[in-house]
Write a protein that holds these residues in place. Structure first.
Motif, mmCIF file in Angstrom:
data_model
loop_
_atom_site.group_PDB
_atom_site.id
_atom_site.type_symbol
_atom_site.label_atom_id
_atom_site.label_comp_id
_atom_site.label_asym_id
_atom_site.label_seq_id
_atom_site.Cartn_x
_atom_site.Cartn_y
_atom_site.Cartn_z
ATOM 1 N N GLY A 194 0.816 -1.212 0.000
ATOM 2 C CA GLY A 194 0.000 0.000 0.000
ATOM 3 C C GLY A 194 0.851 1.264 0.000
ATOM 4 O O GLY A 194 0.563 2.218 -0.735
ATOM 5 N N TRP A 195 1.908 1.268 0.814
ATOM 6 C CA TRP A 195 2.784 2.443 0.856
ATOM 7 C C TRP A 195 3.451 2.649 -0.496
ATOM 8 O O TRP A 195 3.503 3.785 -1.006
ATOM 9 N N LEU A 196 3.961 1.582 -1.077
ATOM 10 C CA LEU A 196 4.628 1.701 -2.373
ATOM 11 C C LEU A 196 3.671 2.207 -3.448
ATOM 12 O O LEU A 196 4.035 3.045 -4.281
ATOM 13 N N SER A 197 2.442 1.716 -3.415
ATOM 14 C CA SER A 197 1.455 2.156 -4.399
ATOM 15 C C SER A 197 1.150 3.643 -4.245
ATOM 16 O O SER A 197 1.068 4.382 -5.233
ATOM 17 N N ARG A 198 0.980 4.090 -3.002
ATOM 18 C CA ARG A 198 0.677 5.506 -2.755
ATOM 19 C C ARG A 198 1.828 6.415 -3.201
ATOM 20 O O ARG A 198 1.602 7.582 -3.546
ATOM 21 N N HIS A 199 3.030 5.889 -3.197
ATOM 22 C CA HIS A 199 4.198 6.684 -3.604
ATOM 23 C C HIS A 199 4.634 6.367 -5.032
ATOM 24 O O HIS A 199 5.755 6.665 -5.434
ATOM 25 N N ARG A 200 3.732 5.726 -5.787
ATOM 26 C CA ARG A 200 3.889 5.501 -7.227
ATOM 27 C C ARG A 200 5.115 4.650 -7.574
ATOM 28 O O ARG A 200 5.746 4.861 -8.623
ATOM 29 N N VAL A 201 5.434 3.700 -6.715
ATOM 30 C CA VAL A 201 6.472 2.724 -7.054
ATOM 31 C C VAL A 201 5.815 1.610 -7.850
ATOM 32 O O VAL A 201 4.868 0.974 -7.378
ATOM 33 N N ALA A 202 6.295 1.368 -9.074
ATOM 34 C CA ALA A 202 5.773 0.273 -9.889
ATOM 35 C C ALA A 202 6.406 -1.030 -9.419
ATOM 36 O O ALA A 202 7.630 -1.172 -9.448
ATOM 37 N N VAL A 203 5.584 -1.961 -8.950
ATOM 38 C CA VAL A 203 6.078 -3.236 -8.430
ATOM 39 C C VAL A 203 5.804 -4.333 -9.455
ATOM 40 O O VAL A 203 4.651 -4.569 -9.831
ATOM 41 N N LEU A 204 6.847 -4.989 -9.930
ATOM 42 C CA LEU A 204 6.731 -6.068 -10.910
ATOM 43 C C LEU A 204 6.965 -7.390 -10.203
ATOM 44 O O LEU A 204 8.111 -7.772 -9.939
ATOM 45 N N GLU A 205 5.889 -8.100 -9.856
ATOM 46 C CA GLU A 205 6.028 -9.368 -9.143
ATOM 47 C C GLU A 205 6.244 -10.515 -10.128
ATOM 48 O O GLU A 205 5.808 -10.462 -11.279
ATOM 49 N N ALA A 206 6.928 -11.544 -9.637
ATOM 50 C CA ALA A 206 7.242 -12.737 -10.448
ATOM 51 C C ALA A 206 7.961 -12.360 -11.734
ATOM 52 O O ALA A 206 7.748 -12.959 -12.784
ATOM 53 N N ALA A 207 8.813 -11.348 -11.658
ATOM 54 C CA ALA A 207 9.567 -10.882 -12.826
ATOM 55 C C ALA A 207 11.021 -11.321 -12.696
ATOM 56 O O ALA A 207 11.615 -11.219 -11.624
ATOM 57 N N VAL A 208 11.581 -11.795 -13.782
ATOM 58 C CA VAL A 208 12.967 -12.270 -13.793
ATOM 59 C C VAL A 208 13.782 -11.405 -14.743
ATOM 60 O O VAL A 208 13.395 -11.212 -15.899
ATOM 61 N N VAL A 209 14.901 -10.876 -14.244
ATOM 62 C CA VAL A 209 15.759 -10.037 -15.078
ATOM 63 C C VAL A 209 16.614 -10.917 -15.981
ATOM 64 O O VAL A 209 17.305 -11.827 -15.514
ATOM 65 N N ALA A 210 16.572 -10.647 -17.281
ATOM 66 C CA ALA A 210 17.368 -11.410 -18.247
ATOM 67 C C ALA A 210 18.620 -10.667 -18.679
ATOM 68 O O ALA A 210 19.599 -11.289 -19.080
ATOM 69 N N GLU A 211 18.586 -9.322 -18.607
ATOM 70 C CA GLU A 211 19.742 -8.533 -19.045
ATOM 71 C C GLU A 211 19.675 -7.146 -18.429
ATOM 72 O O GLU A 211 18.583 -6.579 -18.253
ATOM 73 N N VAL A 212 20.833 -6.612 -18.079
ATOM 74 C CA VAL A 212 20.928 -5.222 -17.637
ATOM 75 C C VAL A 212 21.694 -4.442 -18.687
ATOM 76 O O VAL A 212 22.817 -4.806 -19.064
ATOM 77 N N ARG A 213 21.073 -3.372 -19.189
ATOM 78 C CA ARG A 213 21.720 -2.491 -20.159
ATOM 79 C C ARG A 213 22.036 -1.163 -19.492
ATOM 80 O O ARG A 213 21.571 -0.892 -18.382
ATOM 81 N N SER A 214 22.779 -0.337 -20.174
ATOM 82 C CA SER A 214 23.139 0.964 -19.608
ATOM 83 C C SER A 214 21.933 1.873 -19.446
ATOM 84 O O SER A 214 21.939 2.785 -18.613
ATOM 85 N N ASP A 215 20.883 1.628 -20.240
ATOM 86 C CA ASP A 215 19.706 2.495 -20.199
ATOM 87 C C ASP A 215 18.401 1.725 -20.002
ATOM 88 O O ASP A 215 17.310 2.289 -20.170
ATOM 89 N N ALA A 216 18.486 0.434 -19.650
ATOM 90 C CA ALA A 216 17.264 -0.357 -19.526
ATOM 91 C C ALA A 216 17.549 -1.678 -18.819
ATOM 92 O O ALA A 216 18.697 -2.113 -18.698
ATOM 93 N N VAL A 217 16.454 -2.300 -18.397
ATOM 94 C CA VAL A 217 16.491 -3.664 -17.867
ATOM 95 C C VAL A 217 15.542 -4.503 -18.702
ATOM 96 O O VAL A 217 14.391 -4.110 -18.937
ATOM 97 N N VAL A 218 16.021 -5.646 -19.176
ATOM 98 C CA VAL A 218 15.211 -6.547 -19.992
ATOM 99 C C VAL A 218 14.781 -7.724 -19.131
ATOM 100 O O VAL A 218 15.608 -8.370 -18.477
ATOM 101 N N LEU A 219 13.483 -8.001 -19.128
ATOM 102 C CA LEU A 219 12.960 -9.121 -18.359
ATOM 103 C C LEU A 219 12.904 -10.385 -19.204
ATOM 104 O O LEU A 219 13.008 -10.332 -20.443
ATOM 105 N N ALA A 220 12.732 -11.513 -18.527
ATOM 106 C CA ALA A 220 12.726 -12.803 -19.222
ATOM 107 C C ALA A 220 11.584 -12.916 -20.215
ATOM 108 O O ALA A 220 11.673 -13.685 -21.183
#
Length: 397
Positions: A194-220
């Motif tokens: 609830g706190w995260l939602s009120r402060h506009r934090v986007a929560v991505l559940e069950a998400a797996v990171v496949a790659e980290v780029r200099s300007d982005a994150v790519v999910l599986a």
């Protein structure tokens, strides 16, 4: 009349000056015939549970050892390269060697990025140690206030980091490998969400990171999320000193010990804190466990010097706290075996409780410096009265 000879002193080297090592060094002074040397790579203590505040610029984590260590504890600022068990010497990067009768191995833990995720090690910022936290703070200061930030890892460290930044108006996305705050009960999890939602934090559940780029994150799943700055808070490692010294470790590199925290390879080496794996089943990496384990390690050394049988671990957990920015938090209660119960409280009371626990961590070290042997802790946890075979069979969290 001749002066009575001073009793032969026992040389004890404590490797690592975190919560466990600092408590151990102070507690070893319960005997006046013990010479204590504390080796640490930095000249100051790092209050690691405040590093997310360091990153956000809302607090500091460095504490002068002069205010923490008791009289007679010798501080050596250096890196340990090897435990030479044959020569009974701690070898330092400066070329020095410290002879010992006993070693307290309290090297702590570090941040870790998975080698299987391209770009993670090179481009993502860790938050588990002093130097990376300082670099991350400087990098944040360079970013526009509306730059997208991704925090990978939705355990308590990731949540606290995301919350600090979101409270300042930053655009934050929190990537969860499974569920949000898996270590707390459902009620506390809803409060955090609830706190995260009120402060506009986007929560991505069950998400797996496949790659980290200099300007982005790519999910599986192939989705690409813009990120001007990626913070990795999903997991920990330990320094490789035990492995490099030829001592047996668990799969993560923690020193394998018996239930008295004594190395299974050498009775003169006793472990404490995050880098210990008693019976191959380490306790949760936490400041809550570190101080009691530091005291336990010191007591084991003192017992061996006295020729008595060291006590086995008996440590009970009491719960956990998570801060949500500076104005809110959640306090989760737990059974002594560290499983959460369905009771928690939040809001400003939760924030106040978290701040109190942070202050107590340093206060306990200072009290042990003034009164060696004074540290008390909760007992009756899952390790009480258990045999190593029982512990290995135990699958509780």
């Amino acid at each position: 009349m001749p002066t009575p000879a001073r009793p032969t002193s026992h040389q004890v080297v404590v490797i690592g000056g975190g919560y466990a090592g600092a408590v151990a060094a102070n507690r070893l002074r319960m005997r006046d015939d013990v010479d204590v040397t504390l080796v640490n790579p930095r000249p100051m203590f790092v209050d690691r549970i405040r590093l997310h505040q360091v990153v956000a610029g809302t607090g500091e984590a460095g504490v002068d050892y002069g205010t923490l260590l008791g009289e007679g504890v010798h501080l050596v600022v250096d890196d340990v390269t090897c435990l030479d068990t044959a020569a009974r010497a701690v070898r330092l990067s400066s070329g020095r060697a410290l002879g010992y009768d006993y070693v307290v191995y309290a090297v702590g833990s570090t941040g870790a990025t998975p080698p299987t995720v391209p770009g993670a090690a090179e481009l993502a910022h860790c938050i588990a140690e002093w130097e990376p936290a300082q670099r991350l703070r400087a990098r944040l200061a360079e970013l526009p206030s509306d730059a997208p930030i991704i925090v990978v890892g939705a355990g308590l460290t990731g949540i606290e980091t995301a919350s600090e930044l979101a409270e300042q108006g930053r655009r934050v996305t929190l990537v969860c490998g499974g569920v949000l705050a898996p270590s707390v009960a459902a009620r506390a999890r809803r409060s955090v969400a609830g706190w995260l939602s009120r402060h506009r934090v986007a929560v991505l559940e069950a998400a797996v990171v496949a790659e980290v780029r200099s300007d982005a994150v790519v999910l599986a799943d192939g989705t690409v999320h813009p990120s001007a700055l990626t913070i990795w808070a999903a997991g920990f490692g330990v320094p490789g000193l035990a492995t490099a010294s030829g001592l047996r470790t668990d799969e993560l590199g923690r020193l394998r010990t018996d239930e008295t925290l004594t190395s299974v390879d050498d009775t003169r080496i006793v472990a404490a804190g995050d880098a210990a794996a008693p019976s191959g089943l380490p306790l949760r990496m936490s400041a809550q466990a570190a101080a009691p384990l530091g005291a336990q390690a010191a007591d084991t050394v003192l017992s061996r010097i006295a020729g008595t049988e060291p006590a086995e671990i008996d440590l009970g957990f009491v719960g956990s706290c998570v801060s949500l920015g500076r104005s809110a938090g959640v306090r989760q209660l737990a059974r002594k075996d560290d499983t959460p119960v369905d009771f928690s409280f939040g809001g400003r009371a939760g924030a106040a409780y978290k701040e109190l626990t942070c202050k107590l961590g340093v206060w306990k070290i200072r009290r042990e410096a003034r009164r060696p042997g004074s540290l008390l802790w909760a007992k009756g946890g899952r390790r009480a009265g258990r045999t190593p075979s029982d512990l290995r069979a135990d699958t509780s969290p």
